[in-house]
Design a protein around this motif. Sequence first.
Motif, mmCIF file in Angstrom:
data_model
loop_
_atom_site.group_PDB
_atom_site.id
_atom_site.type_symbol
_atom_site.label_atom_id
_atom_site.label_comp_id
_atom_site.label_asym_id
_atom_site.label_seq_id
_atom_site.Cartn_x
_atom_site.Cartn_y
_atom_site.Cartn_z
ATOM 1 N N LEU A 145 0.828 -1.203 0.000
ATOM 2 C CA LEU A 145 0.000 0.000 0.000
ATOM 3 C C LEU A 145 0.863 1.254 0.000
ATOM 4 C CD1 LEU A 145 -2.819 -1.064 2.496
ATOM 5 C CD2 LEU A 145 -3.064 -0.680 0.031
ATOM 6 N N ARG A 146 1.927 1.256 0.777
ATOM 7 C CA ARG A 146 2.810 2.427 0.798
ATOM 8 C C ARG A 146 3.428 2.676 -0.571
ATOM 9 N NH1 ARG A 146 4.196 0.448 6.035
ATOM 10 N NH2 ARG A 146 5.975 -0.681 5.166
ATOM 11 N N ALA A 147 3.689 1.601 -1.315
ATOM 12 C CA ALA A 147 4.318 1.744 -2.629
ATOM 13 C C ALA A 147 3.435 2.488 -3.616
ATOM 14 C CB ALA A 147 4.680 0.369 -3.184
ATOM 15 N N ARG A 152 -7.504 3.898 -1.746
ATOM 16 C CA ARG A 152 -7.688 4.768 -0.578
ATOM 17 C C ARG A 152 -7.809 3.956 0.708
ATOM 18 N NH1 ARG A 152 -6.320 7.307 -4.211
ATOM 19 N NH2 ARG A 152 -7.076 9.317 -4.976
ATOM 20 N N TYR A 153 -8.524 2.829 0.654
ATOM 21 C CA TYR A 153 -8.720 2.016 1.848
ATOM 22 C C TYR A 153 -8.673 0.539 1.482
ATOM 23 C CZ TYR A 153 -10.336 6.387 3.882
ATOM 24 O OH TYR A 153 -10.397 7.682 4.308
ATOM 25 N N THR A 154 -8.199 -0.255 2.453
ATOM 26 C CA THR A 154 -8.142 -1.710 2.293
ATOM 27 C C THR A 154 -8.684 -2.345 3.566
ATOM 28 O OG1 THR A 154 -6.206 -1.572 0.846
ATOM 29 C CG2 THR A 154 -6.650 -3.693 1.888
ATOM 30 N N LEU A 155 -9.672 -3.210 3.418
ATOM 31 C CA LEU A 155 -10.277 -3.898 4.560
ATOM 32 C C LEU A 155 -9.778 -5.333 4.594
ATOM 33 C CD1 LEU A 155 -12.553 -3.354 6.784
ATOM 34 C CD2 LEU A 155 -13.982 -4.781 5.313
ATOM 35 N N LEU A 156 -9.259 -5.758 5.743
ATOM 36 C CA LEU A 156 -8.671 -7.082 5.896
ATOM 37 C C LEU A 156 -9.444 -7.897 6.924
ATOM 38 C CD1 LEU A 156 -4.914 -6.019 6.288
ATOM 39 C CD2 LEU A 156 -6.123 -6.484 4.152
ATOM 40 N N GLY A 157 -9.771 -9.141 6.575
ATOM 41 C CA GLY A 157 -10.333 -10.064 7.554
ATOM 42 C C GLY A 157 -9.207 -10.833 8.213
ATOM 43 N N VAL A 158 -9.041 -10.648 9.519
ATOM 44 C CA VAL A 158 -7.908 -11.238 10.244
ATOM 45 C C VAL A 158 -8.402 -12.089 11.407
ATOM 46 C CG1 VAL A 158 -6.402 -9.307 9.635
ATOM 47 C CG2 VAL A 158 -7.651 -9.258 11.797
ATOM 48 N N LYS A 159 -7.534 -12.958 11.875
ATOM 49 C CA LYS A 159 -7.803 -13.786 13.059
ATOM 50 C C LYS A 159 -6.747 -13.454 14.103
ATOM 51 C CE LYS A 159 -10.227 -17.201 14.877
ATOM 52 N NZ LYS A 159 -10.298 -18.466 14.143
ATOM 53 N N GLU A 160 -7.183 -12.925 15.225
ATOM 54 C CA GLU A 160 -6.268 -12.609 16.316
ATOM 55 C C GLU A 160 -6.308 -13.746 17.320
ATOM 56 O OE1 GLU A 160 -7.282 -8.822 17.900
ATOM 57 O OE2 GLU A 160 -6.451 -7.741 16.175
ATOM 58 N N VAL A 161 -5.145 -14.230 17.721
ATOM 59 C CA VAL A 161 -5.082 -15.437 18.543
ATOM 60 C C VAL A 161 -4.479 -15.186 19.911
ATOM 61 C CG1 VAL A 161 -5.026 -16.987 16.568
ATOM 62 C CG2 VAL A 161 -2.879 -16.064 17.438
ATOM 63 N N GLU A 162 -4.263 -13.939 20.273
ATOM 64 C CA GLU A 162 -3.795 -13.656 21.625
ATOM 65 C C GLU A 162 -4.961 -13.831 22.589
ATOM 66 O OE1 GLU A 162 -2.022 -9.855 21.868
ATOM 67 O OE2 GLU A 162 -0.499 -10.261 20.338
ATOM 68 N N GLY A 163 -4.808 -14.767 23.540
ATOM 69 C CA GLY A 163 -5.935 -15.123 24.390
ATOM 70 C C GLY A 163 -6.920 -15.946 23.586
ATOM 71 N N ARG A 164 -8.216 -15.752 23.821
ATOM 72 C CA ARG A 164 -9.218 -16.447 23.017
ATOM 73 C C ARG A 164 -9.296 -15.812 21.637
ATOM 74 N NH1 ARG A 164 -15.603 -17.570 24.194
ATOM 75 N NH2 ARG A 164 -15.830 -19.221 22.636
ATOM 76 N N PRO A 165 -9.431 -16.604 20.558
ATOM 77 C CA PRO A 165 -9.421 -16.042 19.200
ATOM 78 C C PRO A 165 -10.511 -14.994 19.007
ATOM 79 C CG PRO A 165 -9.260 -18.435 19.128
ATOM 80 C CD PRO A 165 -9.556 -18.076 20.546
ATOM 81 N N ASN A 192 -12.330 -12.765 15.754
ATOM 82 C CA ASN A 192 -12.538 -12.619 14.319
ATOM 83 C C ASN A 192 -12.768 -11.138 14.053
ATOM 84 O OD1 ASN A 192 -13.636 -12.542 11.715
ATOM 85 N ND2 ASN A 192 -14.660 -14.516 11.951
ATOM 86 N N ARG A 193 -11.831 -10.498 13.332
ATOM 87 C CA ARG A 193 -11.901 -9.044 13.206
ATOM 88 C C ARG A 193 -11.701 -8.608 11.760
ATOM 89 N NH1 ARG A 193 -8.045 -5.961 17.086
ATOM 90 N NH2 ARG A 193 -9.627 -4.346 16.881
ATOM 91 N N ALA A 194 -12.142 -7.404 11.489
ATOM 92 C CA ALA A 194 -11.841 -6.720 10.235
ATOM 93 C C ALA A 194 -11.096 -5.447 10.596
ATOM 94 C CB ALA A 194 -13.119 -6.384 9.479
ATOM 95 N N ILE A 195 -9.968 -5.219 9.938
ATOM 96 C CA ILE A 195 -9.217 -3.993 10.189
ATOM 97 C C ILE A 195 -9.133 -3.203 8.882
ATOM 98 C CG2 ILE A 195 -7.902 -4.965 12.092
ATOM 99 C CD1 ILE A 195 -5.530 -5.225 10.241
ATOM 100 N N LEU A 196 -9.188 -1.890 9.018
ATOM 101 C CA LEU A 196 -9.184 -1.003 7.863
ATOM 102 C C LEU A 196 -7.866 -0.253 7.816
ATOM 103 C CD1 LEU A 196 -11.137 0.029 5.574
ATOM 104 C CD2 LEU A 196 -11.563 1.996 7.066
ATOM 105 N N LEU A 197 -7.190 -0.349 6.674
ATOM 106 C CA LEU A 197 -5.930 0.362 6.448
ATOM 107 C C LEU A 197 -6.167 1.522 5.496
ATOM 108 C CD1 LEU A 197 -3.522 -2.673 5.828
ATOM 109 C CD2 LEU A 197 -4.193 -1.659 8.010
ATOM 110 N N ASP A 198 -5.478 2.628 5.722
ATOM 111 C CA ASP A 198 -5.565 3.744 4.786
ATOM 112 C C ASP A 198 -4.595 3.525 3.638
ATOM 113 O OD1 ASP A 198 -3.041 4.401 5.710
ATOM 114 O OD2 ASP A 198 -3.678 6.209 6.781
ATOM 115 N N ARG A 199 -4.469 4.504 2.771
ATOM 116 C CA ARG A 199 -3.661 4.341 1.564
ATOM 117 C C ARG A 199 -2.181 4.147 1.871
ATOM 118 N NH1 ARG A 199 -4.657 9.460 -1.865
ATOM 119 N NH2 ARG A 199 -3.194 8.395 -3.241
#
Length: 501
Positions: free
Chosen positions: A272-274, A282-295, A297-304
């Motif tokens: 994205l930086r490139a 402009r924006y990128t939405l990612l579906g991620v799995k965070e495993v610290e503690g109990r899993p 299910n999240r979506a995180i939004l990145l800017d450009r």
Amino acid sequence: MQHPADLFMSLWRRLQERRDEVRNLARTLEADHARAGRLADKAAERLRSGVRALEEWAGSDLERTLAAAQAIDAWFAPLACRYRHRADDPLPAERLEARRRLNRDGRFNADPADGQLILRPGLLARAMNIRETAPPGALSPGADPEAFDPVDLFTNLLAVPPSLTIEAEREGDPKRRIAVEYRRIAAVSDQDPSDPAWTPVVGIVPLAEAEDDLAIRRFRRDGEDWYDPAPRELGRRAADAIAGLAEQGANFVLFPEVSVHADSLAAIRQALRAQAVDGPIRYTLLGVKEVEGRPRNRAILLDRCGRVVADQTKLHCWDLDSDQCRSYDLRDRNGRLLDCAREDIETGDRFTLFELPDLGRLAVAICEDLGRTEPSAWIASGMMVDWLVTPVMDSGLTTERWQAKEGGASSRAGYCRVIVANSMALSHRFNRYCRANGEEDKIIEACGVALLFQPRASQASAPRIACLTLPLADPAPGYACARWTPADWPALPDPEPEGSE
């Protein structure tokens, strides 16, 4: 007072202090449309003469105070809602100042202590009954579900509601309370989502293309079967897709539910930086799995530039029934097909609306959250979002399955653009089950990775829908891309009535 938003806050405080009287007054006005209309006209006339004229007219009279607040709400509506504003309408200095405040500070009111206003068309200016938009009843347990608190007009439609009661996480569980937040992202904007001629380009990266790109762990706990999907590290593939989509002119890029491994984030951010300086994303939405503690299910939004600007945690578990376990060929360690499987995640406790430069108002409903009345349907119908985005993990999207039904319903209810984004890993499992059971006619050749819904142009028309697919055998280049041109899309069929065959 020099500005309508500041007067509105003063009026709002008066109405909060006299909640019981306001409740009775609102009911009376709802039943007497002629009187309500006359009040609205008088308040609007005073507002056109200036804030001082409206303030003097309202005085201490409760009925006029309510009408004055509604007049200000309707006055702001063209600035807050692109569907009601014509670009060639002349804006006097006071309205230009309101737009500057909104663009600069994300608020119309001058005092940050008053809180963020999300201004809506008000009760006296709406074509629909307020009960169709405000959540029924008070939020406290045991409240009358048919009760209507007119102060909800302000706490829920004008200011962000502090909490909502939502459906139980699982059958037998008590209902939960979640916080509802509004967050404006401050950034320089170089494209105008309110421009009717704006045609964004949406990119979908399924990322998990092969079966082993998304491992599904099964285990027993407390006498029940559970499942836990975990993505493989595919940073290079994700970065190549982002570079390709930038060349295609994509403005908004989506990765499906739990498709992005934590170790892939660095490569995605670098890609994205490139393209940040001259690229279109402009924006990128990612579906991620965070495993610290109990899993989680999240979506995180990145800017450009690849910075995390927002996130949303899944609110409801997607527990699988026997048919779904068979479709995804989920078996225990002894090779037995599972009768059911629970999703092993910790659910979220808030729903956030994001106001994004270059994109508009965005809400994210992850998979199962899309099909729930609370809060997703209420958010879509009541908070006037521009985009409702749903990352999912399923065998494939079509215009006949539940995602199309729920996405179409949300687009109808909220008059918003809806995107459902899917990966491809479960399609291989589905095909394996079909081959083993002689159901070759159901085998997926082209996997549906996205459904795009354009809201209907009128009450009499249907949403437009586009389905993006990739060949399951060879999904190169690993992404799908579409310009938002709904005039070229087919209309979504109306849902079949209950009881029809």
